[in-house]
Design an enzyme around this catalytic site. Structure first.
Site, PDB file in Angstrom:
ATOM      1  N   GLU A 197       0.765  -1.176   0.021  1.00  0.00           N
ATOM      2  CA  GLU A 197       0.163   0.024  -0.015  1.00  0.00           C
ATOM      3  C   GLU A 197       0.896   1.394   0.002  1.00  0.00           C
ATOM      4  O   GLU A 197       0.429   2.270   0.734  1.00  0.00           O
ATOM      5  CB  GLU A 197      -1.063  -0.091   1.156  1.00  0.00           C
ATOM      6  N   GLU A 231      -5.902  -8.483  -0.044  1.00  0.00           N
ATOM      7  CA  GLU A 231      -6.364  -8.003   1.081  1.00  0.00           C
ATOM      8  C   GLU A 231      -8.084  -7.659   0.816  1.00  0.00           C
ATOM      9  O   GLU A 231      -8.323  -6.948   0.187  1.00  0.00           O
ATOM     10  CB  GLU A 231      -5.666  -6.643   1.945  1.00  0.00           C
TER      11      GLU A 231
END
Length: 504
Positions: free
Chosen positions: A174, A293
């Site tokens: 991320e 995720e």
């Protein structure tokens, strides 16, 4: 009055094979996922390595095939060296991601021991937030090289003579997000990811590498980030990542039940972006997607990292999942299977305690949350080829996703047994649905389970661990080459059908 829907199951119409890596999970050094989750020395169920055998049993029952470790946001400020070697010599560190104190009693080698006992493939994330190419190479050498070098011999001195042979590596986490330690622009990250990937492929061309995609589809750079990163990394990486969490807290239940529509849109958007880059580069390679995720998360209840006090093993986002949450998780699994031709890896986040299918208490029991069940049954019964299934049904108007089909379904076909497995969700909150299924031949019922409840807010707890669970469905009828059944409102179902004798 029941609505009606129709669909056809035909083994000739296929999307692609069921990829075992679709049934992945995620263990991050966050909250109580590791400590008092998978690892708790002194617990009555702990083995000689301090691993909770009750959690290991539930992990195997869940059907997890792959686990991503050690993060997540945690990895972007993590020094892997802190978690290897004699425990008494390991330093305590500040985890800046979750404002926690990390004593490093559980690290790389402990995770590999756990993964072997759980029967899962390890998926390792590299710190490309505060570290770089050299540190990534050092970790891969320690983990994967047989021996005869400083780092491989260090692993052997730590008691692991054979290499861990990790095949799947995430190039950071991320890094488009300003909350990330070492946040970068797409250009900065693309260059670092390319240089890291080039070095890792020089070490071992057979490694499978995942480039960071957008943190979520609401990021202002969604799509543009992937395009710029893949321009730099296309020929050196194998996957690009996607992350998505769905929050039921705002009370918009119809939109929440249609979360699979957003996941489907994300997958198609990033697949198209990757293909566009491939076309621009005149490459014949096709990038796969790693949805590493995903889950339901009551995110609006979380006050944010800045509100946390420095402490060890805090109770972070230990959401209790109800029936509606389980139906949504079932619909997200359906979405992943419907895109099996592009999604090569998927990880539900996380495994224990932190927005997890498994909950534990320190020194106490472990139990299955409601979302455990659709994952376990899908992982168990989705075999062979994913079939193209397009229900004819009514639509539901939603504020976030527009009009969505009331019925969301997929099916798999196992050529070795001839068994068909149909996974189907009724998103309608108000009406049951009379479903008619056209079959490829005369089949017999093997199993019909449904997850629903008169009380959609029901949850499982340590005291009532089986309050929410799948129950045998009723009303399934087979007449010739047609099956019919009624799907309750807000329900997830699996229907298994097979020929009278196994296929030759």
């Amino acid at each position: 009055m029941a609505t009606t829907a129709r669909l056809t199951l035909d083994p000739a119409f296929r999307i692609g094979p069921v990829e075992p890596r679709l049934f992945g999970s995620f263990v991050e050094h966050m909250g109580r996922c590791v400590y008092t989750g998978v690892f708790e020395p002194g617990h009555p169920a702990a083995d000689a390595d301090g691993l909770r055998t009750d959690v290991l049993e539930l992990t195997r029952e869940l059907g997890v095939t792959l686990v991503r470790y050690p993060g997540g946001n945690f990895v972007s400020n993590y020094r892997w060296e802190d978690g290897v070697g004699p425990v008494e010599n390991r330093p305590a560190r500040l985890d800046l991601a979750w404002r926690s104190l990390e004593d490093n009693r559980f690290g790389l080698n402990e995770f590999m021991v756990w993964a072997a006992k759980a029967g899962v493939e390890p998926m390792m994330a590299l710190n490309l937030g505060t570290r770089g190419v050299a540190e990534a190479l050092e970790l891969v050498e320690y983990a994967n090289y047989p021996g005869g070098t400083r780092l491989s011999d260090l692993r052997r001195a730590h008691g692991f003579d054979r290499p861990h042979d990790v095949r799947l590596w995430c190039l950071g986490n991320e890094l488009d997000g300003p909350w990330q330690m070492g946040h970068k622009t797409a250009a900065e990250y693309g260059r670092l990811a390319a240089e890291t990937a080039r070095a890792l492929k020089r070490f071992d061309p057979g490694l499978s590498l995942v480039a960071c995609g957008s943190s979520n589809s609401a990021m202002p750079t969604f799509g543009a980030w992937e395009a710029e990163v893949l321009e730099a990394t296309y020929e050196m990486v194998d996957h690009v990542s996607l992350h998505a969490y769905y929050d039921p807290s705002d009370g918009d239940v119809d939109s929440f039940l249609a979360s699979g529509a957003d996941m489907d849109h994300m997958i198609r958007s990033i697949a198209a972006t990757a293909d566009h880059v491939g076309a621009r580069l005149r490459s014949r390679k096709k990038i796969k997607l790693s949805f590493d995720e995903w889950n339901v998360w009551y995110q609006s209840r979380f006050p944010g990292e800045a509100a946390l006090d420095w402490t060890e093993r805090p109770r972070l986002i230990e959401d209790a999942y109800d029936v509606t949450d389980a139906v949504v998780v079932g619909s997200l699994l359906i979405t992943l299977l419907r895109n099996a031709d592009r999604v090569g890896v998927a990880c539900q986040a996380q495994l224990a305690n932190v927005i997890a299918p498994i909950r534990t208490e320190p020194g106490g029991p472990a139990w299955r949350q409601s979302i455990f069940h659709p994952f376990a049954l899908t992982a168990r019964h989705a075999r062979g080829q994913v079939l193209r299934v397009e229900p004819e049904c009514a639509t539901i108007a939603t504020a976030k996703h527009g009009d969505v089909p009331a019925i969301w379904a997929t099916a798999t076909y196992d050529e070795t047994t001839g068994e068909l497995a149909l996974f189907v969700v009724n998103r309608d909150r108000r009406e049951p649905c009379a479903l008619e299924v056209a079959l490829p031949g005369e089949l017999r019922p093997v199993e019909h389970l449904e997850l629903t409840d008169d009380d959609l807010s029901a949850v499982n707890t340590a005291e009532t661990p089986d309050r929410v669970r799948p129950r045998p469905g009723t009303g399934l009828r087979l007449r010739g080459r047609r099956a019919s059944l009624t799907l309750p409102p807000v329900s997830w179902s699996v229907i298994r059908l097979a020929p009278d004798s196994p296929q030759e």
